[in-house]
Design an enzyme around this catalytic site. Sequence first.
Site, short mmCIF file in Angstrom:
data_model
loop_
_atom_site.label_atom_id
_atom_site.label_comp_id
_atom_site.label_asym_id
_atom_site.label_seq_id
_atom_site.Cartn_x
_atom_site.Cartn_y
_atom_site.Cartn_z
N TRP A 385 92.61 -28.13 -40.87
CA TRP A 385 93.96 -28.68 -40.67
C TRP A 385 94.23 -29.89 -41.55
CZ3 TRP A 385 94.98 -33.40 -37.82
CH2 TRP A 385 93.85 -34.03 -37.30
N GLU A 516 87.25 -36.64 -32.26
CA GLU A 516 86.21 -35.69 -31.88
C GLU A 516 85.03 -36.34 -31.17
OE1 GLU A 516 87.13 -32.37 -35.34
OE2 GLU A 516 85.54 -33.83 -35.64
N LYS A 628 86.49 -41.99 -33.09
CA LYS A 628 86.08 -41.56 -34.43
C LYS A 628 87.21 -41.75 -35.44
CE LYS A 628 84.48 -37.49 -36.97
NZ LYS A 628 84.24 -36.03 -36.91
N GLN A 629 88.40 -41.35 -35.05
CA GLN A 629 89.54 -41.36 -35.97
C GLN A 629 90.84 -41.52 -35.19
OE1 GLN A 629 88.32 -37.16 -36.66
NE2 GLN A 629 90.47 -36.84 -37.14
#
Length: 799
Positions: A385, A516, A628-629
């Site tokens: 994605w 994630e 994480k992000q």
Amino acid sequence: MIKNNASLERGALFFCILALQKTQQDRAMKKYLRTDEWNIIEEEFVPDRLRASESIFSLGNGRLGQRGNFEESYTDDSLPGSYVGGLTYADRTRVGWWKNGYPNFFSRVPNAPNWSGIYVRLIDEELNLAEWDVQQFTRRLDMKEGISYREMTVESPKGYKLRVHVEHINSMAQQDLCLIRYRVTSINYEGKISLVPYINGDVTYERSNFNEKMWNILKAETRNDHAYIWAQVKREDSQLACALTYEWLRNGKPATGTQIKIEKEKLTGFSAGTDVKPGDEVTLLKYTAIVSTLYCDRRKLVEQAVKEAREARQTGWNALIDAHRQVWQEIWKTTDVVIEGDPEAQQGIRFNIFQLSQSYRGDDPRLNIGAKGFTGEKYGGNTQWNTELCCVPFFLLSNPKEIVKNLLLYRYNQLNKAIENTEKLGFINGAALYPMVTSNGEECHNEWEITFEEIHRNNIIAYAIDQYTIMTGSTSYVAKYGLEVLIAICRFWSQRASFSEAKQKYVLLGVTGPNEYENNVNNNWYTNYSCIQCLKMTIKYIQMTARDYPDEYARTCRITGFDLPETERWQEIIEKMYLPEDTEQGIFLQQEGYLDKVQETVDRIPREERPVNQHWSWDRILRSCFIKQSDVLLGLYLYYYHFDRETVRRNFQFYEPRTLHESSLSPYVHSILAARIGKTEKAYDLFLHATRLDLDDYNNEAHQGLHITSMAGSWLAIVQGFAQMQIQNNILRFSPIIPEKWEAYSFYLYFRGCMIQVRVTQSDITIHLIEGEQLSVMVYDQIYTLETGKKLKSERKQK
């Protein structure tokens, strides 16, 4: 009641400063490439960082690519890699605990026969940098012209010294060609020297699940003036032919000497030898054509490869290189970003644009952009994605060609496969969940928490269709293709959402959001919010298509079995979707229960434990609050038109200190939002992180390959971040800021058939309409009408 904003901001700023200091110290330790605005330069041969350098010095041309491997022998640690777009190998899935819905195969772009090899042999020694003494070494990637250079002085175990000069090109003008000029000068060696151009089909794939060889060699043959290998991917119909020809020079003139044919089961080539004395120079020009069944009938494959290799030799080195340079000149003419006063940032942004441009040319809807491009094996060369999130807006705004339409068609052409994948999960009626990882439309990811739960990926595919429509001003794609995709995605959401009696709201349970480091959570805010936007958008385009394209609407209804009453449930989900938030702090909650975690900030983590995914147990990661992000902040970035500055500021101040940025998709998003809320220097630090992620190896991952798709984020951080480009009522709006150390920055932009150049200095903004008759733009809150060839200059507001 919202807590005291001033104290929140002071605390967050303190933690950000500590984290930044650690990051800068780490960067200084890893930095080994010389700063140069147009070149990537390595000035010392260090075996321990060879894999990272092989990634950084990778070359490609959209159809094929290679890691920056040495042409001569190297028997120490290395990751050889040559890849051809569109060819895949079905690697058998390997998991410890099989779950229904897992794919049987993981698709990989196989490591192709090595077409770049050149042995260098003396009477009884062979050049091997793992065994020879490297006394001088310089490697340079010329990004302006797309040529890799290498210079080195080496000494053999017996004391013979050679000076070597190498030029390597994957032609952008003739995309089947790889060209190498290999020159050796004797310093103290007298005797016979042989240069051996070859093609080797006996290659391995390091990440293969069962250590299987991926190629069947159908034929390997050497004739008088050419050699070739003809190979087929195992378990697939795809075939490849590599053919080479060469020129052999001594002291600049055609060499006389021996030519020996080499023909083995999996290796073909020639050995060209001549006698030399100190000061003599021998040069090999190697012309290799790589042709696949993606573009050529298999019955003519070998014939075509040989023909192209011969024609390349006839055309000659200089003409081929000139044509290659011309293509790069045209690319840079419209994609270059100029940053004045910051060579590190300038080098980084050009490196990212260079890698994007050589990874994907956009001329074939059968191809997409692998997360690592042609630079490594991780992720198998498959599409994720990331393409829609990062590359679609980059190519939409930076290139007038139909590149993005081909990216969208790639997904459209795989819609039936997406529906098949979703049926395996128990969904019906044409619902589609697009794959997390794919090359041909089939899901090939096999981690349940990602494959089955990271379902937000569907929404970015819908978002890309919407962005294409907005940026081009054309609705024809939606009517002809996009609506089918949107309906299938919305059918998935309609079935995936469930109604909570307790909440009297629709909920999405058991999901993984963009972060994630959280799995199997309930009501991830980003997933729920983007689901709402997807449903709204689709209803809008259904109404538009029915009104403006009645024939296409009827066709779509017939193909999909769509009936308007379906949207009644969609509308109910829109109105009643649960969105978790903390009203006391005025923030959206990443997911239900997030505040139950111990709340810490990333500056508390010792430097030697970063990245945490390389040091912590998965249990510890999942229990922590660390992100994480960008997750909530990703939603604020994508749907910026729904959120005011204060909302962004509160959420940024809360989530940024908890974000590790251990995904390449994170720093640029945070940079853009920091710019929006006036944190210019913070935006700059995150921009540098995004821009030099691989060059300075922030996450200790460069050896695995580059983060190709997310490289587009650094360009977006300039355009959407510092220039603060937004679309308001179908008009481009700019509210530029500029880092203190920059004198100016400039870039080109395409919007609805017009091309503009934007230049921002410390005092003003200038916009020049280069192509197109007329374009309205908004600078801050004032609308101006640009005319062809004229420049608008406006004072930049100081914030």
